[in-house]
Scaffold this active site. Sequence first.
Site, PDB file in Angstrom:
ATOM      1  N   GLY A 101      52.330  17.704  65.373  1.00  0.00           N
ATOM      2  CA  GLY A 101      51.539  17.442  66.571  1.00  0.00           C
ATOM      3  C   GLY A 101      51.661  18.606  67.531  1.00  0.00           C
TER       4      GLY A 101
ATOM      5  CE1 TYR B   5      56.028  16.161  69.777  1.00  0.00           C
ATOM      6  CE2 TYR B   5      55.868  14.244  68.333  1.00  0.00           C
ATOM      7  CZ  TYR B   5      56.032  14.791  69.594  1.00  0.00           C
ATOM      8  OH  TYR B   5      56.223  13.962  70.677  1.00  0.00           O
TER       9      TYR B   5
ATOM     10  CB  SER C 234      22.695   8.977  51.886  1.00  0.00           C
ATOM     11  OG  SER C 234      23.829   9.356  51.125  1.00  0.00           O
ATOM     12  N   GLY C 235      21.984   8.749  48.639  1.00  0.00           N
ATOM     13  CA  GLY C 235      21.856   9.573  47.441  1.00  0.00           C
ATOM     14  C   GLY C 235      23.011  10.536  47.283  1.00  0.00           C
ATOM     15  N   GLY C 236      23.891  10.602  48.298  1.00  0.00           N
ATOM     16  CA  GLY C 236      25.081  11.431  48.209  1.00  0.00           C
ATOM     17  C   GLY C 236      26.142  10.768  47.347  1.00  0.00           C
ATOM     18  CB  VAL C 237      29.445  12.009  46.115  1.00  0.00           C
ATOM     19  CG1 VAL C 237      30.590  11.448  45.282  1.00  0.00           C
ATOM     20  CG2 VAL C 237      28.945  13.313  45.517  1.00  0.00           C
TER      21      VAL C 237
ATOM     22  CB  SER D 198      25.697   6.233  49.874  1.00  0.00           C
ATOM     23  OG  SER D 198      24.829   7.218  49.366  1.00  0.00           O
ATOM     24  CB  SER D 199      25.693   7.695  44.506  1.00  0.00           C
ATOM     25  OG  SER D 199      24.593   8.374  45.056  1.00  0.00           O
TER      26      SER D 199
END
Length: 513
Positions: free
Chosen positions: A55, A83, A223-226, A228-229
């Site tokens: 930190g 930290y 979305s068609g992305g990794v 959400s697929s």
Amino acid sequence: MKREMIIVLDFGGQYNQLIARRVRECDVYAEVHPYTMSLEKIKEMNPKGIIFTGGPNSVYGEDSPRCGAEIFELGIPILGICYGSQLMSYLLGGTVETAPVSEYGKTEVDIDNTSVIFEGVSEKTICWMSHTDYISKAPEGFKITATTPVCPVAAMELPEKKLYSVQFHPEVMHTQEGMKMLSNFVYKVCACQGSWKMDSFVESTIQEIRGKIGDGKVLCALSGGVDSSVAAVMLAKAVGKQLTCVFVDHGLLRKNEGDEVESVFGPEGTYDLNFIRVNAQDRFYAKLKGVTEPEEKRKIIGEEFIRVFEEEAKKIGTVDFLVQGTIYPDVIESGLGKSATIKSHHNVGGLPDYVDFKEIVEPLRMLFKDEVRKAGRELGIPEYLVSRQPFPGPGLGVRIIGEVTAEKVRIVQEADAIYREEVAKAGCDKDLGQYFAALTNMRSVGVMGDERTYDYAIALRAVLTSDFMTAEAAELPWAVLNKATNRIVNEVKGVNRVLYDCTGKPPATIEFE
């Protein structure tokens, strides 16, 4: 699913996610929680071990983040990092003060490898230091197990209470034997068995989803992305036709991407899904008109997504659940307890206060990106989908600095398509974690065809990363950058200059906003 767990207590360090990710690489489940977590909650979670993160504060500062010293009496093994190491010393009676010489970067550390933490580690090893304070005197009973010429307590331990600490960062790649150290803590100190396996995660998650949803209807934000697929296929396996996938083309996708997504998930695609495509480009552009602040853009996009989903749900009938492909870095970067919010992800910190669904289901919420890919493979998703380039939910909205317009979207889509084509053609794409073009808000004077121009500058980015939490700028061949630059300035109307981003993460993020 009952599982052994390591808790990572976050004291505001930039590597909090990375620590958890490294523990999971040891096949042991880890979660990040704020340092304010109560002792009762810790006991309830029954972790095999606890790690204190680094930190930016000084432990002796009035407002510095601290937990109670009672945590050391729980009998749970604890590893303090940077930290976290200083805090352990401070709370147990050691002395922490401003170091005469700060250490930053790769440092040779003298190791006592009779310590269980350093078992199998070289007597002199390179570690990543990043501190201006140091432990000048260890607490009573602690044994010093590592030093540097300017750091008298680079590591210390009290084995009878299972307390260990290191001043450096074993979780970063620059600490050459850091994984060995973390593995020693996880296995030799915490006595973990290494039961965190992706096949059991996928199977148990599908069972949990079935139990949660019952005979309810589900809407998946695809979305068609990794991410959400994988979420969509997981839900399809769990509840079948109770699932409807809604793909919102918000006009902020890469060139031709909307059609590509539909070709995979639509009626003629690979999966037997209820699929709806909503073309909402004009709606999103109108909402974003005049907006330049990045966080505001993310929140507008996040809220508009939800409103579109709500409208589509009403057309379907009663829909109880909304599924999102949220992953763990999204959750942490959107703010964890008192930790800093790096950026609001449209599907986490960017959600509106009111969402008209019974519940939001996020089956991947506790997974890192490479774990999501592993889950996708377990689900039988084709490799070309599982390994595709990440793309942010807000899309090109966070790759366009300043106001988003249809014209700017056209410029960045065309520039990005050219850049990606040239990188792939040269075979450079295999090793890259992510690469794309972004549109800066800078306009500058140029000369084209013997005439003065005053057009935009495109920034090209390519990074090397395994976990998307830290990254280094890739050294692409000059011939590739030169070819992409020439094509972009000649083929993309409105661009007269191309820049290459050489910044790592940190201090930058991978995306521009």
